[in-house]
Design a protein around this motif. Structure first.
Motif, short mmCIF file in Angstrom:
data_model
loop_
_atom_site.label_atom_id
_atom_site.label_comp_id
_atom_site.label_asym_id
_atom_site.label_seq_id
_atom_site.Cartn_x
_atom_site.Cartn_y
_atom_site.Cartn_z
N MET A 117 -17.04 -13.57 1.85
CA MET A 117 -16.00 -13.33 2.86
C MET A 117 -15.09 -12.21 2.37
SD MET A 117 -13.21 -16.03 4.39
CE MET A 117 -14.49 -17.14 4.92
N ASN A 118 -14.71 -11.31 3.27
CA ASN A 118 -13.83 -10.22 2.89
C ASN A 118 -12.75 -10.06 3.95
OD1 ASN A 118 -12.68 -8.07 1.62
ND2 ASN A 118 -14.29 -6.61 2.13
N GLY A 119 -11.83 -10.98 3.93
CA GLY A 119 -10.72 -10.91 4.87
C GLY A 119 -10.86 -11.88 6.02
N PRO A 120 -9.80 -12.00 6.82
CA PRO A 120 -9.82 -12.91 7.96
C PRO A 120 -10.84 -12.46 9.00
CG PRO A 120 -7.87 -11.52 8.01
CD PRO A 120 -8.52 -11.28 6.69
N ILE A 121 -11.36 -13.42 9.78
CA ILE A 121 -12.38 -13.10 10.79
C ILE A 121 -11.92 -13.47 12.21
CG2 ILE A 121 -14.31 -13.27 9.19
CD1 ILE A 121 -14.84 -16.09 10.21
N ILE A 122 -10.91 -14.32 12.33
CA ILE A 122 -10.38 -14.67 13.64
C ILE A 122 -9.48 -13.53 14.12
CG2 ILE A 122 -8.97 -16.34 14.92
CD1 ILE A 122 -9.74 -18.41 12.78
N PRO A 123 -9.62 -13.09 15.37
CA PRO A 123 -8.86 -11.91 15.85
C PRO A 123 -7.36 -11.99 15.60
CG PRO A 123 -10.57 -12.45 17.42
CD PRO A 123 -10.61 -13.53 16.36
N ILE A 124 -6.73 -13.12 15.87
CA ILE A 124 -5.28 -13.22 15.69
C ILE A 124 -4.92 -13.12 14.22
CG2 ILE A 124 -5.32 -15.75 15.63
CD1 ILE A 124 -2.52 -13.52 17.08
N ALA A 125 -5.79 -13.65 13.34
CA ALA A 125 -5.54 -13.57 11.91
C ALA A 125 -5.70 -12.13 11.41
CB ALA A 125 -6.47 -14.50 11.15
N ILE A 126 -6.69 -11.43 11.94
CA ILE A 126 -6.88 -10.03 11.58
C ILE A 126 -5.66 -9.21 12.00
CG2 ILE A 126 -8.26 -7.96 12.04
CD1 ILE A 126 -10.67 -9.84 12.47
N TRP A 127 -5.19 -9.45 13.22
CA TRP A 127 -4.01 -8.74 13.73
C TRP A 127 -2.79 -9.01 12.85
CZ3 TRP A 127 0.61 -10.87 15.31
CH2 TRP A 127 1.55 -9.97 15.86
N ALA A 128 -2.55 -10.28 12.52
CA ALA A 128 -1.39 -10.63 11.70
C ALA A 128 -1.46 -9.98 10.33
CB ALA A 128 -1.28 -12.15 11.57
N ASP A 129 -2.64 -10.01 9.73
CA ASP A 129 -2.80 -9.44 8.39
C ASP A 129 -2.57 -7.93 8.42
OD1 ASP A 129 -3.63 -10.03 5.56
OD2 ASP A 129 -5.12 -8.51 6.04
N GLU A 130 -3.11 -7.27 9.44
CA GLU A 130 -2.98 -5.81 9.52
C GLU A 130 -1.55 -5.38 9.80
OE1 GLU A 130 -5.71 -4.75 12.58
OE2 GLU A 130 -7.43 -4.55 11.21
N THR A 131 -0.87 -6.08 10.68
CA THR A 131 0.45 -5.63 11.12
C THR A 131 1.60 -6.14 10.26
OG1 THR A 131 0.63 -7.47 12.69
CG2 THR A 131 -0.30 -5.39 13.51
N LYS A 132 1.44 -7.33 9.67
CA LYS A 132 2.55 -7.95 8.95
C LYS A 132 2.47 -7.83 7.44
CE LYS A 132 3.41 -11.40 12.58
NZ LYS A 132 4.79 -11.04 12.91
N TYR A 133 1.26 -7.80 6.88
CA TYR A 133 1.13 -7.94 5.43
C TYR A 133 0.54 -6.73 4.71
CZ TYR A 133 1.64 -12.72 7.11
OH TYR A 133 2.07 -13.85 7.75
N ARG A 134 -0.14 -5.84 5.45
CA ARG A 134 -0.72 -4.66 4.81
C ARG A 134 0.18 -3.45 4.98
NH1 ARG A 134 -6.87 -4.59 7.22
NH2 ARG A 134 -7.20 -6.86 7.25
N GLN A 135 0.07 -2.52 4.04
CA GLN A 135 0.71 -1.24 4.19
C GLN A 135 -0.15 -0.36 5.09
OE1 GLN A 135 3.05 0.23 0.63
NE2 GLN A 135 1.44 -0.94 -0.41
N GLU A 136 0.43 0.74 5.58
CA GLU A 136 -0.28 1.62 6.50
C GLU A 136 -1.58 2.14 5.88
OE1 GLU A 136 0.52 5.60 9.24
OE2 GLU A 136 2.14 4.74 8.03
N GLY A 137 -2.69 1.97 6.60
CA GLY A 137 -3.98 2.45 6.13
C GLY A 137 -4.63 1.59 5.07
#
Length: 222
Positions: A1-21
């Motif tokens: 596994m390499n990261g979340p797979i549920i769409p809402i979890a992917i969105w949350a991880d990308e927008t709230k917890y990761r830096q740009e890019g």
């Protein structure tokens, strides 16, 4: 596994917890690098994070090793809101700064005098603690909190404050104090009065402003 797979979890991880890019794996490496003691420890943490066997809290994921100026702590207890206009504004300013860095804030507004109480120095009447919550509410709405996180606020008021009934019903609609969670600071005396179905005094500054049925207030809180 390499990261979340549920769409809402992917969105949350990308927008709230990761830096740009930043990818999920890169984020895990950043966090592991900030938290590790040595190279072996780094490898262990990275393996755990990449497999999502454990993930730290959201503020930690957003802040650890980040180039952004953000906090890794979720919650901050502000100083007690004083019964003084300049002091209230100072608390609102401090809270705004904290929320900009991604921290949630909590206030105790029990020391603010009740609505319609006389302010002798100004020969006017007080607007009460709930009205001043509107200032904090506006600050929270205005500030773009770090990491795309909506500001989070908690207001607390003693159960024996004369404005407690206004406080517990203030959010009985969809537009008032939308940036707040609310909590009542209950006392043993109040809980005993509820159990015995007794009267209960609402007090400020040693003066009884009103006497109510404890169970009636309990029902409103519920």
């Amino acid at each position: 596994m390499n990261g979340p797979i549920i769409p809402i979890a992917i969105w949350a991880d990308e927008t709230k917890y990761r830096q740009e890019g930043e990818s999920f794996t890169q984020k895990c490496g950043r966090v592991a690098g900030a938290l590790c003691d040595d190279k072996e420890h780094f490898a262990d943490i990275l393996d755990i994070l990449k497999d999502q066997r454990f993930l730290p809290g959201g503020r930690v994921q957003a802040a650890a090793g980040s180039t952004r100026r953000v906090t890794a702590y979720n919650c901050f207890v502000m100083q007690k809101v004083p019964d003084d206009f300049s002091g209230i504004m100072k608390v609102a300013s401090d809270a705004g700064t904290t929320m900009r860095l991604g921290g949630g804030v909590g206030y105790d507004i029990s020391e603010v005098r009740p609505r319609n109480d006389l302010i002798k120095s100004l020969d006017t009447r007080a607007s009460g603690p709930v009205s001043f919550m509107g200032i904090m509410d506006a600050v929270c709405k205005t500030i773009a909190s770090a990491g795309h996180r909506r500001g989070a606020q908690m207001a607390t008021l003693r159960v024996d404050h004369p404005d407690i009934e206004e406080f517990v019903t203030a959010k009985n609609n969809s537009h008032n104090l939308t940036q707040f969670n609310m909590s009542v600071l209950v006392t043993d005396k109040f809980m005993e009065a509820v159990k015995k179905d007794e009267d209960f005094d609402l007090i400020f500054g040693g003066r009884v402003y009103k006497t109510i049925r404890a169970k009636a207030l309990w029902d409103k809180i519920m």
